[in-house]
Design an enzyme around this catalytic site. Sequence first.
Site: not given
Length: 505
Positions: A284, A390
């Site tokens: 992340c 993402e």
Amino acid sequence: MTGLKRAVHWIGGAEAPGGSGRRSEIFDPATGEVAGHVDLASAEEVDAAVAAAAAAFPAWRDASLMKRTQVLFRFRELMHAHRGELAELISSEHGKVRSDALGEVARGLEVVEFACGIPHLLKGGFSENVSTGVDSFSIRQPLGVVAGITPFNFPAMVPMWMYPVAIACGNAFVLKPSERDPSASLLMARLWKEAGLPDGVFNVVQGDKAAVDRLLEHPDVRAVSFVGSTPIARYVYETGTRHGKRVQALGGAKNHMLVLPDADLELVADAAVNAGFGSAGERCMAISVVVAVDPVGDELVGKIVERVGALTVGPGDDPESQMGPLVTGVHRDKVASYLDTAVAEGAKLVVDGRDTPVKGGATAAETPGFWLGPTVIDHVRPGTVVHRDEIFGPVLSIVRVSSYEEGLKIINEVEYGNGTAVFTNDGGAARRFQNEVEVGMVGVNVPIPVPMAFYSFGGWKSSLFGDTHVHGTEGVHFYTRGKVVTSRWPDPSHGGVNLGFPTNK
């Protein structure tokens, strides 16, 4: 089935094979072959883990801070001694190279070391004589049974963001790790037991959504920590809070690196490759977008491509490998689909990771296993799918802008606000950026600004649901409740008759 590993639960200080009859496959990402199976917990097995934690909590809550610290110190030493074994488990099930796995363990141990300072971290305040003969003081007390739900990309480090602090504060913990790489959780459970942690204070339930839902609904679970994608983080937060729990849910990210014209492009290129392709981009805090301010774009892309061409992609257990495979075939296919999407959106595919040679194999597209090499996409337009989503893989997008202001605007308009970085030799520009950017963790000439354990980790906007970040002081506050005591004690010197000789007692 012969010779395949089996990952089970850990309940009340011992392995607990699942009884639900449901299992999930564990893969070797480097070959694509099934390496084992993991038992998936039923609601009843989650209940058993929570019951074991609830039974262990009162005694652990009442254990002295020094007792807790001694256990934590022993656990830290055992984890350090077994770090190679832990890294091997991570590499075999996740696919990341050994050096990356060892780094993951080291960063997780920083939180254990931080939690060893719990006697200082739990110190309260005291005010004497707030009213005549009245004193007040504050204390923090543990919540009870707390749970952690963690992702596949860091099967050791992310759980260590949670359980050392929770346990040091006096709580009992139930971990629900990813079913994709479950074995690290069991090794950590065994080391907790060896360190002297009472049975039931740390438990592991392997599972899927059924286990997650039961933890979120269980009346004896007081708080839930989560790290994962934004849609699941939102679900965990909304479901957990609806059932009266504290929730800290960390979601997804789309981290941008802003490169100003005065930056050292050699440093920037190294940083972009390291931050974009480490752990195959499955983290992340990966840099997935480089925002290049004119006129540095062409030169910077050339330097990045040069470095990417020198990377060695191969199995995680090969010491020469710098990047391993992705975690599953389904995830690899999803990430690879963005390459064609980018071209359809008008971007330029400068390096196609499907053509990357794999050590011991052919190209990534032709080698058995879940392979996709480092990919570089230039001239990505802001707001397109490749820029917005993402991707969570080894895909680095380059966005060209004409000014600092344009680059800042692009970053601030992104849905996520996890991490970002600016590369410049201008201190004033860096200070302006750290003030104006709407992101929770900022790096100045640092591509992955993961804070040390004594600060807290977490982003803004759709990267965080809840009011507190993980570990650091905020982690201590998340796993404890504040209490203020106001007391008055009558002074015995004001009454009674005593003709005896005064003595100290």
